[in-house]
Design an enzyme around this catalytic site. Structure first.
Site, PDB file in Angstrom:
ATOM      1  CB  CYS A  86       5.166  -2.177  -1.441  1.00 24.07           C
ATOM      2  SG  CYS A  86       6.717  -2.176  -0.537  1.00 24.07           S
ATOM      3  CG  HIS A 194       3.546   2.239   0.215  1.00 23.76           C
ATOM      4  ND1 HIS A 194       2.863   1.082   0.547  1.00 23.76           N
ATOM      5  CD2 HIS A 194       4.859   1.940   0.313  1.00 23.76           C
ATOM      6  CE1 HIS A 194       3.738   0.136   0.846  1.00 23.76           C
ATOM      7  NE2 HIS A 194       4.956   0.618   0.717  1.00 23.76           N
ATOM      8  CD  GLU A 196      -0.616   2.033   0.355  1.00 19.20           C
ATOM      9  OE1 GLU A 196      -0.357   2.368  -0.820  1.00 19.20           O
ATOM     10  OE2 GLU A 196       0.099   1.251   1.010  1.00 19.20           O
TER      11      GLU A 196
END
Lengths: 217, 87
Positions: A86, A194, A196
């Site tokens: 990002c 994302h 994560e």
């Protein structure tokens, strides 16, 4: 086998990345404050999401001058693996480590949703463990994720097999549905989604696991 | 040494879509302003710089504009320079 996570004033996914790497994958991490230049003992680096330096001027424009990024450039030039997520992707383009730029979403909205993606290049280490999947699900959360580049650059990305991830349902107007790219050498990977936030079944997807694991491959 | 006023205008390249400009154009139509065929939004950066000559100021400001104020991948810039006063 420690992974460095760069922390800028305004980063807000640094702890998410630590949670995913340490909590879910048992991989040790070290936070790297933006003023440090010491990357000793690190296997790979992550530039996390957020709003580095308030994203003043342009996303990632000020972060580019952080001392830690001068060391990161050296680390990457020696073949070290760097993952930009990002805002991290935006910073990598501002640094010139990845081509193109991320611009305002076509519909002007800050888009926060799950996103279906196809794996465009399964040759690089980053995605080879999930290459057999038809599509993966990763969350996106950005206002400026519309990937832009010149026609020449786009052709180069295609020729070098550097387009890594593409949206199935292009949410932001990126050219050629691009969600993530690598450099020619494939040691640098930048993506708007994302991974994560997709490492625990409770969060609805674990498709981010293999991407983060590939930091050590 | 002289002080120069500089104004750097940064705009998206014509080939890059400007959704904020499009939205503003649509709002202008809703306001009842007719005839706007193009509306694009850029940035203005005003600054003052001390330099020995206009050429010296220009050189440094061009570097600044190219390397920091604008991203040449998506943006163009123009520079306006005027001398403020001599020290």
């Amino acid at each position: 086998m420690t992974i460095g996570i760069v922390v800028f004033p305004g980063s807000n996914c640094d702890r998410d990345v630590r949670w995913a790497l340490e909590g879910c994958l048992k991989i040790p991490t070290r936070f790297l404050w933006h003023e440090t230049t010491d990357l000793s003992g690190l296997e790979a680096l992550v530039l996390p999401g957020g709003f580095s330096y308030g994203d003043y001027l342009r996303c990632g424009a000020i972060a580019r001058f952080a001392p830690v990024l001068q060391s990161l450039c050296h680390f990457a030039s020696c073949g070290g693996k760097v993952l930009g997520i990002c805002n991290g992707f935006q910073i990598l383009t501002e640094l010139g480590l990845l081509p193109g730029a991320l611009t305002r979403n076509k519909n002007l909205h800050f888009i926060c949703q799950s996103s279906s993606l196809t794996i465009s290049n399964s040759q690089s280490d980053w995605l080879k463990n999930i290459k057999n999947k038809k599509s993966i699900e990763l969350p996106i959360a950005h206002g400026e994720g519309r990937y832009q580049c010149s026609e020449d650059t786009f052709k180069k990305l295609q020729d070098e097999g550097s387009i890594a991830l593409q949206y199935l349902n292009n949410p932001n107007g990126s050219i050629a549905d691009i969600a993530g790219i690598t450099n020619k050498e494939k040691n640098i990977f930048g993506l708007m989604p994302h991974p994560e936030r997709a490492c625990d079944p409770l969060l609805g997807s674990v498709d981010g696991v293999e991407i983060l694991k590939s930091l050590l491959q | 040494m002289s002080t120069f006023h500089a104004r750097v205008l940064v705009h998206l390249r014509p080939s890059v879509l400007d959704p904020a400009g499009e939205a503003t154009k649509a709002a202008a139509n809703k306001l009842g302003i007719e005839g706007i065929s193009m509306l694009r939004i850029g940035k203005v950066i005003d600054l003052e710089i001390k330099a020995s000559s206009e050429n010296d100021a220009k050189k440094r400001l061009e570097l600044l504009s190219d390397r920091l104020l604008a991203n040449p991948v998506i943006e163009d810039w123009t520079l306006e320079l005027t001398q403020a006063h001599s020290l």
